[in-house]
Write a protein that holds these residues in place. Structure first.
Motif, short mmCIF file in Angstrom:
data_model
loop_
_atom_site.label_atom_id
_atom_site.label_comp_id
_atom_site.label_asym_id
_atom_site.label_seq_id
_atom_site.Cartn_x
_atom_site.Cartn_y
_atom_site.Cartn_z
N ALA A 121 1.07 -4.88 -6.80
CA ALA A 121 0.21 -5.92 -6.23
C ALA A 121 1.03 -7.12 -5.76
N GLN A 122 2.16 -7.36 -6.39
CA GLN A 122 3.02 -8.49 -6.04
C GLN A 122 4.10 -8.11 -5.02
N GLN A 123 4.59 -6.89 -5.12
CA GLN A 123 5.70 -6.42 -4.28
C GLN A 123 5.18 -5.26 -3.43
N LEU A 124 4.40 -5.58 -2.44
CA LEU A 124 3.62 -4.60 -1.69
C LEU A 124 4.43 -3.46 -1.10
N GLU A 125 5.61 -3.72 -0.62
CA GLU A 125 6.40 -2.69 0.07
C GLU A 125 7.49 -2.08 -0.82
N ASP A 126 7.64 -2.54 -2.03
CA ASP A 126 8.74 -2.12 -2.89
C ASP A 126 8.34 -0.91 -3.73
N ARG A 127 8.99 0.21 -3.52
CA ARG A 127 8.64 1.46 -4.21
C ARG A 127 9.62 1.78 -5.34
N ARG A 128 10.54 0.88 -5.64
CA ARG A 128 11.56 1.20 -6.64
C ARG A 128 10.99 1.45 -8.03
N ALA A 129 9.99 0.71 -8.44
CA ALA A 129 9.39 0.96 -9.76
C ALA A 129 8.67 2.31 -9.76
N ARG A 130 7.90 2.58 -8.73
CA ARG A 130 7.21 3.87 -8.63
C ARG A 130 8.22 5.02 -8.60
N ASN A 131 9.29 4.84 -7.86
CA ASN A 131 10.32 5.88 -7.77
C ASN A 131 11.01 6.12 -9.12
N ALA A 132 11.17 5.06 -9.91
CA ALA A 132 11.78 5.21 -11.23
C ALA A 132 10.89 6.05 -12.15
N ILE A 133 9.61 5.80 -12.12
CA ILE A 133 8.69 6.60 -12.94
C ILE A 133 8.73 8.05 -12.49
N ALA A 134 8.72 8.26 -11.19
CA ALA A 134 8.80 9.63 -10.66
C ALA A 134 10.12 10.29 -11.06
N ALA A 135 11.20 9.53 -11.07
CA ALA A 135 12.50 10.07 -11.48
C ALA A 135 12.48 10.47 -12.95
N GLY A 136 11.87 9.65 -13.78
CA GLY A 136 11.76 10.01 -15.20
C GLY A 136 10.99 11.31 -15.38
#
Length: 158
Positions: free
Chosen positions: A44-59
């Motif tokens: 909600a704060q970092q609209l275009e940033d997928r790094r957190a989502r990508n980290a969960i997917a990587a885990g």
């Protein structure tokens, strides 16, 4: 304005003790679930940033044997960089939860940090009068998840 001091629920110690009894894959799955529960705070704060989502997917990818521990660590580092760049403390904590979820592929003790950062994200995102209750609810969910011995290695449980 200074950020309010984080005060965790007493259940934290029981979660840490229970986590020590769990296997690496169970903890990695739990960490990913903990992080995903607060991911909307970051997004909600970092609209275009997928790094957190990508980290969960990587885990989750590591859990399923689709990526290496080294690749999961790279995603963890990227999520932590996103946390440093975030100008919102709740969003930063959410991205750190994701980073620790991915880092659990390297060292299983990162799972507890993912859970704690998830709780911090909730704390900082919540109105002051709701913080204590929301932390208790999240810590209770975390404890129950671990207690149930969920072995769903990488698939969504909700």
């Amino acid at each position: 304005m200074a950020k309010p001091a984080f005060k965790d629920a007493p259940l934290r110690r029981e979660i840490e003790d229970l986590a020590k009894q769990k296997d690496h894959h169970t903890l990695a799955c739990w960490a990913a679930e903990c992080a995903e529960r607060v991911l909307p705070i970051f997004e909600a704060q970092q609209l275009e940033d997928r790094r957190a989502r990508n980290a969960i997917a990587a885990g989750r990818g590591w859990i399923r044997g689709e990526i290496t521990m080294v690749d999961a660590r790279k995603a963890a580092f990227a999520a932590h960089a996103a946390a440093r760049e975030a100008d919102n403390v709740a969003a930063s904590a959410s991205s750190r939860a994701a980073g620790h979820a991915a880092a659990t592929a390297h060292v299983k003790e990162h799972a507890v940090h993912a859970a704690t950062y998830a709780v911090k994200a909730i704390f900082y995102e919540s109105p002051m009068e709701e913080q204590e209750q929301r932390i208790l609810e999240e810590r209770t969910w975390q404890y129950q998840y671990l207690l149930g011995g969920n072995t769903d290695h990488g698939e969504r449980t909700r």
